[in-house]
Design an enzyme around this catalytic site. Structure first.
Site, PDB file in Angstrom:
ATOM      1  NE  ARG A 240      -4.275  -1.422   0.141  1.00  0.00           N
ATOM      2  CZ  ARG A 240      -4.370  -2.515  -0.636  1.00  0.00           C
ATOM      3  NH1 ARG A 240      -3.396  -2.831  -1.463  1.00  0.00           N
ATOM      4  NH2 ARG A 240      -5.458  -3.267  -0.585  1.00  0.00           N
ATOM      5  CD  GLU A 269      -3.143   3.286  -5.319  1.00  0.00           C
ATOM      6  OE1 GLU A 269      -4.147   2.587  -5.550  1.00  0.00           O
ATOM      7  OE2 GLU A 269      -2.102   2.823  -4.834  1.00  0.00           O
ATOM      8  CG  HIS A 288      -3.168  -0.710  -6.558  1.00  0.00           C
ATOM      9  ND1 HIS A 288      -3.584  -0.061  -5.417  1.00  0.00           N
ATOM     10  CD2 HIS A 288      -3.084  -2.019  -6.206  1.00  0.00           C
ATOM     11  CE1 HIS A 288      -3.754  -0.934  -4.440  1.00  0.00           C
ATOM     12  NE2 HIS A 288      -3.460  -2.140  -4.897  1.00  0.00           N
TER      13      HIS A 288
HETATM   14  C1  GLV Z   1      -4.854  -5.243  -3.893  1.00  0.00           C
HETATM   15  O1  GLV Z   1      -4.163  -4.303  -3.666  1.00  0.00           O
HETATM   16  C2  GLV Z   1      -5.334  -6.109  -2.889  1.00  0.00           C
HETATM   17  O2  GLV Z   1      -5.228  -5.787  -1.694  1.00  0.00           O
HETATM   18  O3  GLV Z   1      -5.864  -7.170  -3.239  1.00  0.00           O
END
Ligand code: GLV
Length: 328
Positions: A240, A269, A288
């Site tokens: 994250r 984001e 991401h």
């Molecule tokens: C993506 O970032 C997830 O947490 O699955």
């Protein structure tokens, strides 16, 4: 059975998963491309029994107060920092995530970022396409840094951290890790050494972040930490964005405090077009997408759908995070 209602906050859920939810509930899908506006989400949850959401939806006390009938929130993600678990538990709302199915895919992406930034793959691609390669082959053209034989520091040895460790052994890397919880079984299995956080920072050639975003991990890699890292080190983050202090990272990269970064996640984001990272050559950026293989995203959606069906049938969903709600 079809008296149940489920709201799905994205129209990119594979049909297979929608059919699973549709077997037990009337399904309404948000059709917009961006995340549903807050007002829309607050309105839509009022009458639903289940919410199928993704990490862009903030599920907090305010939302849960409106959702009087809500029994389950199924997050199509393994991370669930977008959901206030305590507030959901207080209201006996089940919360589920998608652990396990994305582990290998995210570990692959972590290696991809590590290799890409150290070996300048993206920069090299631009160089060739843009006609930069005009003369002959030359010994110092686009030289990068080796990955093979280097020290990998894993910050957070959960499922994904362990899958990265497994891959890194194939690259002959020396493995170190720091985690709030020690895992001696994995230490033996992968020949990985448990070290203090500061030693991890000091000794790693690659520091790869795999901790969840928690109050204790928020901005836990910041100016102090960059100052401890080797100037030749790379930061890789597929966890994250907010685990890293992004402003401090930008300064560290500009000042040559560290050599580069491979980032799949960001504090905000989508990334603001003015974000300083976008102008830097020594970073590789991705939107991401570390769990983004078609196989894995389909498996995540199906998993979330099955969790909803189980909850609405009155069973314990397989990936229930707040088991306390069952005992009330
Ligand atoms: C993506 O970032 C997830 O947490 O699955």
């Amino acid at each position: 059975m079809k008296d149940f209602r489920v709201y799905v906050s994205t129209n990119e859920v594979p049909a297979q998963a929608l059919e699973i939810v549709g077997s037990i509930a009337k399904v309404k899908v948000y059709e917009g491309k961006a995340a549903p506006p807050r007002g829309t989400l607050l309105k839509e949850v009022q009458e639903v029994d289940g919410l199928f959401c993704i990490l862009t939806e903030k599920v907090d006390g305010e939302l849960l107060d409106r959702a009087k009938k809500l029994k389950i929130v199924a997050n199509m993600a393994v991370g669930y920092d977008n959901i206030d678990l305590a507030e959901a538990t207080k209201r006996k709302v089940m919360v589920t995530n998608t652990p396990g199915v994305l582990t290998e895919t995210v570990a692959d992406a972590t290696m991809a970022l590590m290799l890409a930034v150290a070996r300048r793959v993206v920069e090299a691609d631009r160089y060739v396409r843009e006609g930069g390669w005009k003369l002959r082959w030359s010994p110092m053209m686009m030289v990068g840094s080796d990955v093979y034989g280097k020290t990998l520091g894993i910050y957070g040895l959960g499922r994904i951290g362990a899958a990265v460790a497994k891959r890194a052994t194939g690259f002959g890397m020396k493995l170190l890790y720091y985690d709030a919880v020690r895992n001696e079984g994995l230490e033996r299995g992968y020949g990985i050494e448990y070290v203090t956080f500061d030693r991890l920072l000091r000794e790693s050639d690659f520091l790869s972040v795999h901790v969840p975003l928690l109050p204790e991990t928020k901005k836990s890699v910041g100016a102090r930490e960059f100052a401890l890292m080797k100037r030749s080190a790379y930061l890789i983050n597929t966890a994250r964005g907010s685990v890293v202090d992004e402003a401090a990272l930008i300064v560290a990269l500009k000042d040559g405090r560290i050599a580069g970064a491979g980032l799949d996640v960001f504090e905000d984001e989508p990334v603001n077009p003015k974000n300083g990272l976008l102008k830097m050559e020594n970073v590789v950026l991705a939107p991401h997408m570390a769990s983004g293989s078609i196989e894995t995203r389909t498996a995540m959606a199906v998993m979330a759908a099955r969790n909803i069906v189980a909850a609405l049938k009155g069973e314990a969903p397989p990936d229930l995070l707040n088991k306390e709600v069952l005992n009330r």
